[in-house]
Each structure stands twice: as structure tokens, then as C-alpha cells.
Design a protein around this motif. Structure first.
Motif, PDB file in Angstrom:
ATOM      1  N   LEU A 104     -32.864   7.646  26.264  1.00 55.32           N
ATOM      2  CA  LEU A 104     -32.849   8.480  25.062  1.00 55.32           C
ATOM      3  C   LEU A 104     -31.661   9.434  25.091  1.00 55.32           C
ATOM      4  O   LEU A 104     -30.992   9.631  24.062  1.00 55.32           O
ATOM      5  CB  LEU A 104     -34.155   9.270  24.957  1.00 55.32           C
ATOM      6  N   ALA A 105     -31.374  10.008  26.262  1.00 52.78           N
ATOM      7  CA  ALA A 105     -30.217  10.897  26.382  1.00 52.78           C
ATOM      8  C   ALA A 105     -28.924  10.145  26.092  1.00 52.78           C
ATOM      9  O   ALA A 105     -28.028  10.662  25.413  1.00 52.78           O
ATOM     10  CB  ALA A 105     -30.183  11.515  27.784  1.00 52.78           C
ATOM     11  N   ALA A 106     -28.829   8.911  26.594  1.00 52.73           N
ATOM     12  CA  ALA A 106     -27.634   8.104  26.331  1.00 52.73           C
ATOM     13  C   ALA A 106     -27.505   7.780  24.844  1.00 52.73           C
ATOM     14  O   ALA A 106     -26.396   7.790  24.286  1.00 52.73           O
ATOM     15  CB  ALA A 106     -27.684   6.823  27.156  1.00 52.73           C
ATOM     16  N   VAL A 107     -28.620   7.505  24.183  1.00 56.95           N
ATOM     17  CA  VAL A 107     -28.597   7.222  22.749  1.00 56.95           C
ATOM     18  C   VAL A 107     -28.136   8.452  21.968  1.00 56.95           C
ATOM     19  O   VAL A 107     -27.300   8.356  21.057  1.00 56.95           O
ATOM     20  CB  VAL A 107     -29.985   6.767  22.273  1.00 56.95           C
ATOM     21  N   LEU A 108     -28.657   9.615  22.325  1.00 62.49           N
ATOM     22  CA  LEU A 108     -28.283  10.841  21.624  1.00 62.49           C
ATOM     23  C   LEU A 108     -26.801  11.164  21.834  1.00 62.49           C
ATOM     24  O   LEU A 108     -26.116  11.608  20.893  1.00 62.49           O
ATOM     25  CB  LEU A 108     -29.151  12.005  22.101  1.00 62.49           C
ATOM     26  N   LEU A 109     -26.295  10.931  23.037  1.00 60.84           N
ATOM     27  CA  LEU A 109     -24.874  11.146  23.286  1.00 60.84           C
ATOM     28  C   LEU A 109     -24.026  10.168  22.469  1.00 60.84           C
ATOM     29  O   LEU A 109     -22.977  10.538  21.928  1.00 60.84           O
ATOM     30  CB  LEU A 109     -24.580  10.982  24.780  1.00 60.84           C
ATOM     31  N   HIS A 110     -24.497   8.947  22.377  1.00 60.72           N
ATOM     32  CA  HIS A 110     -23.793   7.932  21.596  1.00 60.72           C
ATOM     33  C   HIS A 110     -23.744   8.322  20.121  1.00 60.72           C
ATOM     34  O   HIS A 110     -22.678   8.268  19.477  1.00 60.72           O
ATOM     35  CB  HIS A 110     -24.510   6.593  21.773  1.00 60.72           C
ATOM     36  N   VAL A 111     -24.881   8.744  19.585  1.00 63.01           N
ATOM     37  CA  VAL A 111     -24.932   9.166  18.181  1.00 63.01           C
ATOM     38  C   VAL A 111     -24.093  10.418  17.960  1.00 63.01           C
ATOM     39  O   VAL A 111     -23.379  10.545  16.950  1.00 63.01           O
ATOM     40  CB  VAL A 111     -26.394   9.396  17.759  1.00 63.01           C
ATOM     41  N   GLY A 112     -24.163  11.356  18.904  1.00 59.70           N
ATOM     42  CA  GLY A 112     -23.363  12.573  18.782  1.00 59.70           C
ATOM     43  C   GLY A 112     -21.876  12.293  18.809  1.00 59.70           C
ATOM     44  O   GLY A 112     -21.094  12.917  18.069  1.00 59.70           O
ATOM     45  N   LEU A 113     -21.455  11.334  19.644  1.00 59.63           N
ATOM     46  CA  LEU A 113     -20.050  10.966  19.699  1.00 59.63           C
ATOM     47  C   LEU A 113     -19.585  10.380  18.373  1.00 59.63           C
ATOM     48  O   LEU A 113     -18.511  10.727  17.856  1.00 59.63           O
ATOM     49  CB  LEU A 113     -19.822   9.968  20.835  1.00 59.63           C
ATOM     50  N   ILE A 114     -20.400   9.493  17.809  1.00 58.78           N
ATOM     51  CA  ILE A 114     -20.041   8.883  16.526  1.00 58.78           C
ATOM     52  C   ILE A 114     -19.957   9.944  15.438  1.00 58.78           C
ATOM     53  O   ILE A 114     -19.042   9.932  14.596  1.00 58.78           O
ATOM     54  CB  ILE A 114     -21.062   7.796  16.158  1.00 58.78           C
ATOM     55  N   ALA A 115     -20.914  10.888  15.431  1.00 54.91           N
ATOM     56  CA  ALA A 115     -20.898  11.951  14.427  1.00 54.91           C
ATOM     57  C   ALA A 115     -19.652  12.827  14.581  1.00 54.91           C
ATOM     58  O   ALA A 115     -19.004  13.195  13.591  1.00 54.91           O
ATOM     59  CB  ALA A 115     -22.161  12.791  14.542  1.00 54.91           C
ATOM     60  N   ALA A 116     -19.298  13.169  15.823  1.00 55.75           N
ATOM     61  CA  ALA A 116     -18.130  14.016  16.049  1.00 55.75           C
ATOM     62  C   ALA A 116     -16.848  13.310  15.623  1.00 55.75           C
ATOM     63  O   ALA A 116     -15.973  13.908  14.977  1.00 55.75           O
ATOM     64  CB  ALA A 116     -18.052  14.405  17.529  1.00 55.75           C
ATOM     65  N   LEU A 117     -16.722  12.032  15.944  1.00 53.15           N
ATOM     66  CA  LEU A 117     -15.535  11.281  15.538  1.00 53.15           C
ATOM     67  C   LEU A 117     -15.466  11.134  14.019  1.00 53.15           C
ATOM     68  O   LEU A 117     -14.380  11.144  13.438  1.00 53.15           O
ATOM     69  CB  LEU A 117     -15.547   9.906  16.204  1.00 53.15           C
ATOM     70  N   VAL A 169     -16.495  13.312  11.864  1.00 56.50           N
ATOM     71  CA  VAL A 169     -16.041  14.591  11.314  1.00 56.50           C
ATOM     72  C   VAL A 169     -14.551  14.784  11.569  1.00 56.50           C
ATOM     73  O   VAL A 169     -13.791  15.195  10.685  1.00 56.50           O
ATOM     74  CB  VAL A 169     -16.854  15.746  11.931  1.00 56.50           C
ATOM     75  N   LEU A 170     -14.111  14.482  12.791  1.00 57.04           N
ATOM     76  CA  LEU A 170     -12.706  14.693  13.135  1.00 57.04           C
ATOM     77  C   LEU A 170     -11.782  13.789  12.335  1.00 57.04           C
ATOM     78  O   LEU A 170     -10.716  14.210  11.907  1.00 57.04           O
ATOM     79  CB  LEU A 170     -12.504  14.465  14.639  1.00 57.04           C
ATOM     80  N   ARG A 171     -12.198  12.558  12.141  1.00 52.94           N
ATOM     81  CA  ARG A 171     -11.348  11.603  11.429  1.00 52.94           C
ATOM     82  C   ARG A 171     -11.645  11.547   9.934  1.00 52.94           C
ATOM     83  O   ARG A 171     -10.989  10.807   9.201  1.00 52.94           O
ATOM     84  CB  ARG A 171     -11.515  10.215  12.036  1.00 52.94           C
ATOM     85  N   ARG A 172     -12.680  12.286   9.510  1.00 54.66           N
ATOM     86  CA  ARG A 172     -13.073  12.292   8.102  1.00 54.66           C
ATOM     87  C   ARG A 172     -13.334  10.879   7.598  1.00 54.66           C
ATOM     88  O   ARG A 172     -12.924  10.496   6.492  1.00 54.66           O
ATOM     89  CB  ARG A 172     -12.000  12.983   7.254  1.00 54.66           C
ATOM     90  N   LYS A 173     -14.012  10.127   8.423  1.00 56.56           N
ATOM     91  CA  LYS A 173     -14.317   8.739   8.095  1.00 56.56           C
ATOM     92  C   LYS A 173     -15.568   8.332   8.846  1.00 56.56           C
ATOM     93  O   LYS A 173     -15.703   8.601  10.043  1.00 56.56           O
ATOM     94  CB  LYS A 173     -13.142   7.836   8.497  1.00 56.56           C
ATOM     95  N   ASN A 174     -16.480   7.676   8.154  1.00 53.27           N
ATOM     96  CA  ASN A 174     -17.755   7.285   8.749  1.00 53.27           C
ATOM     97  C   ASN A 174     -17.526   6.217   9.808  1.00 53.27           C
ATOM     98  O   ASN A 174     -17.218   5.066   9.495  1.00 53.27           O
ATOM     99  CB  ASN A 174     -18.702   6.765   7.666  1.00 53.27           C
ATOM    100  N   PRO A 212     -18.883   0.529  10.070  1.00 51.70           N
ATOM    101  CA  PRO A 212     -18.626  -0.868  10.472  1.00 51.70           C
ATOM    102  C   PRO A 212     -19.836  -1.567  11.076  1.00 51.70           C
ATOM    103  O   PRO A 212     -19.967  -2.788  10.955  1.00 51.70           O
ATOM    104  CB  PRO A 212     -17.498  -0.723  11.509  1.00 51.70           C
ATOM    105  N   MET A 213     -20.738  -0.808  11.704  1.00 49.40           N
ATOM    106  CA  MET A 213     -21.928  -1.439  12.253  1.00 49.40           C
ATOM    107  C   MET A 213     -22.952  -1.761  11.167  1.00 49.40           C
ATOM    108  O   MET A 213     -23.920  -2.488  11.407  1.00 49.40           O
ATOM    109  CB  MET A 213     -22.561  -0.533  13.318  1.00 49.40           C
ATOM    110  N   LEU A 214     -22.737  -1.243   9.973  1.00 50.05           N
ATOM    111  CA  LEU A 214     -23.579  -1.588   8.828  1.00 50.05           C
ATOM    112  C   LEU A 214     -22.973  -2.713   7.993  1.00 50.05           C
ATOM    113  O   LEU A 214     -23.666  -3.665   7.622  1.00 50.05           O
ATOM    114  CB  LEU A 214     -23.794  -0.352   7.945  1.00 50.05           C
ATOM    115  N   THR A 215     -21.685  -2.589   7.700  1.00 52.05           N
ATOM    116  CA  THR A 215     -21.033  -3.565   6.828  1.00 52.05           C
ATOM    117  C   THR A 215     -20.254  -4.621   7.587  1.00 52.05           C
ATOM    118  O   THR A 215     -19.997  -5.705   7.055  1.00 52.05           O
ATOM    119  CB  THR A 215     -20.080  -2.838   5.870  1.00 52.05           C
ATOM    120  N   GLY A 216     -19.836  -4.303   8.789  1.00 49.29           N
ATOM    121  CA  GLY A 216     -19.011  -5.221   9.559  1.00 49.29           C
ATOM    122  C   GLY A 216     -17.536  -5.102   9.266  1.00 49.29           C
ATOM    123  O   GLY A 216     -16.728  -5.794   9.890  1.00 49.29           O
TER     124      GLY A 216
END
Length: 266
Positions: A177-190, A192-197, A201-205
Motif C-alpha cells: 500500500l505504501a508503494a502504491v501511494l508513493l507511485h500515485v503521489g509521484l504521478i500526481a507531482a509530475l 503538476v510540474l509538467r502541467r500534463k496528466n 496514457p494508462m487510460l487511453t494508451g
């Protein structure tokens, strides 16, 4: 008499139809089986974690655990026998470059600038690390869960004694669970920084931008088979369970042994 010519201004004059914009270029970067595995794996783990407490949800918890194990087997086989973009080898090669990336980043920081840090390579490295860690943690998670369900570590025997296997199962689940939360947090931070979801790609490919597809074939049929297999397994498990997988309201009635169905084992 001179021929009439159409100027760009006349073409865009009021009342005239404007030319349609060309569709935005996109590239396929993730195939359908990988995306299907990702979301089924995430939902199975989340559901199993939320149903870990109490006997009322035991059937659903066990079914989700078996589903997680089956998905893990699929990903390993797909990573060994599937197309090149889905292979596990590139993930391991990315991890092998961690030392070189750290040296490069440290050199850039010592120079007093962050411009020389290969951020994209670092992002790929972190994503690969998260995937490998989650797959590795899933192995002891499903083994300890199966052992707990079949009383491998009961208090009546074994050198370790007690509920050691159940405690190991809980520990690995919390670590995952900790690894999952870190993974999600990393994606969220990136994102915000890149202003791009970064999760899109994991939804649309696909990702926006010109260039060749990194994934030539989508293999949608294999993703459909994977989803069908999971649904069929759930349907079979529901039929095989005397009370189904989801407890009905008002199950606080006493069981034949005098316990309440919602009580935890001591």
C-alpha cells in the motif's frame, strides 16, 4: 477579363466556412493488455486490502487474492513471451542505469544547476522501480495470503509458532500500500510540474505529439480475454460460495457454532 482568384482573406471572410483543423497527432505508447492488467491489478489489491478485516468479507477477500495471483502470473508470462515493449527486460535495464543517473544528477547539483539533470530519464527510472517493486511485493503477498487461508502458520505447530504468517501477510500488504501511494503521489507531482496528466496514457494508451507509435499493435483481443477471464472467475466464485461474495444486510445472526458472522477470529 482576368480569372477570379481566391485569397486567404476571402476564404476566411464572414459567412464563409473556416477550414477544419487537422486532428492533433498522437502516439500509442501502452498497449491494451498492459493497461487492462494495470487497472485490474490495482482494483484487486485495493478491494482485497479493504476487505481484509472480518469474516463477513472473507470470501470476497480470498477471491480478490486469487485474482491478484492470476494477474501476476499473466504479467510475468506477458513480460517473458509478449511483445518487446511489454517485456520485463527493459524494466530491469532501466534499473541498472540508476547508478549512472544518480552520478549525473549529483554532478549537475554540484555545479549549482538543475538544467543538466536528466529529468525524463529519472522519471522513467522511478516508474520502472515502482512497477518492479509492486510485482515483487505481490509474490510474498499472495503466498502468505494463501498460507494464512490454509492455516500454514497455525499456533499448533511450526518453529515460529503463533500467527507469524498472518502477520507477514499484513506487513507485506501495508508495504505494498505504501508503494502504491508513493507511485500515485509521484504521478500526481509530475502531472503538476509538467502541467500534463501523466496517468492519461494508462487510460487511453496514447500521448500527444508527432512521431511513430512506440506500440505498433494494440492487442485489444488479449485485453478482452483477460477481462473475460476475471469476470468468469468472479462469477464462478460467487456461485461456489454458499452466501455469495458480498454479505447481505443483517448477517449479525448467530452462526451454528454460536459465533456472529461478523466477528473476527481470535
Amino acid at each position: 477579363m482576368q480569372p477570379t482568384t481566391t485569397t486567404p482573406t476571402a476564404a476566411l471572410a464572414p459567412g464563409r466556412a473556416t477550414p477544419a483543423r487537422p486532428p492533433q497527432a498522437r502516439r500509442r505508447v501502452v498497449d491494451a493488455p498492459t493497461r487492462m492488467f494495470h487497472w485490474l491489478f490495482a482494483l484487486s489489491f485495493l478491494g482485497a486490502y479493504l476487505t481484509a478485516e472480518g469474516e463477513r468479507w472473507r470470501a470476497l477477500h480470498v477471491t480478490l487474492g486469487y485474482t491478484l495471483a492470476g494477474l501476476l502470473v499473466f504479467r510475468v508470462l506477458y513480460g517473458l513471451l509478449g511483445p518487446r515493449h511489454a517485456r520485463l527486460g527493459p524494466l530491469l535495464r532501466k534499473l541498472a542505469g540508476a547508478a549512472a543517473w544518480l552520478r549525473s544528477a549529483a554532478g549537475a547539483f554540484r555545479g549549482g544547476t538543475v538544467q543538466g539533470v536528466p529529468w525524463r530519464q529519472g522519471q522513467n527510472l522511478l516508474m520502472a522501480t515502482a512497477v518492479v517493486v509492486l510485482l515483487l511485493l505481490a509474490v510474498p503477498l499472495v503466498i502468505s495470503g494463501y498460507g494464512t487461508y490454509n492455516d500454514w502458520g497455525d499456533a499448533s505447530g511450526g518453529v515460529l509458532g503463533g500467527d507469524w504468517l498472518e502477520e507477514l501477510h499484513e506487513f507485506v500488504a501495508n508495504a505494498m500500500l505504501a508503494a502504491v501511494l508513493l507511485h500515485v503521489g509521484l504521478i500526481a507531482a509530475l502531472s503538476v510540474l509538467r502541467r500534463k496528466n501523466q496517468a492519461l496514457p494508462m487510460l487511453t494508451g496514447h500521448v500527444d505529439g508527432a512521431g511513430p507509435d512506440l506500440v505498433q499493435r494494440n492487442h485489444a483481443w488479449l485485453a478482452a480475454l483477460l477481462l473475460l477471464a476475471v469476470v468468469a472467475f468472479f462469477a464462478w466464485s460467487w456461485q461456489a460460495s454458499p452466501r455469495g461474495l458480498v454479505p447481505a444486510t443483517g448477517w449479525a445472526q448467530s452462526a451454528p457454532d454460536g459465533r456472529h458472522d461478523g466477528d473476527d477470529d481470535d
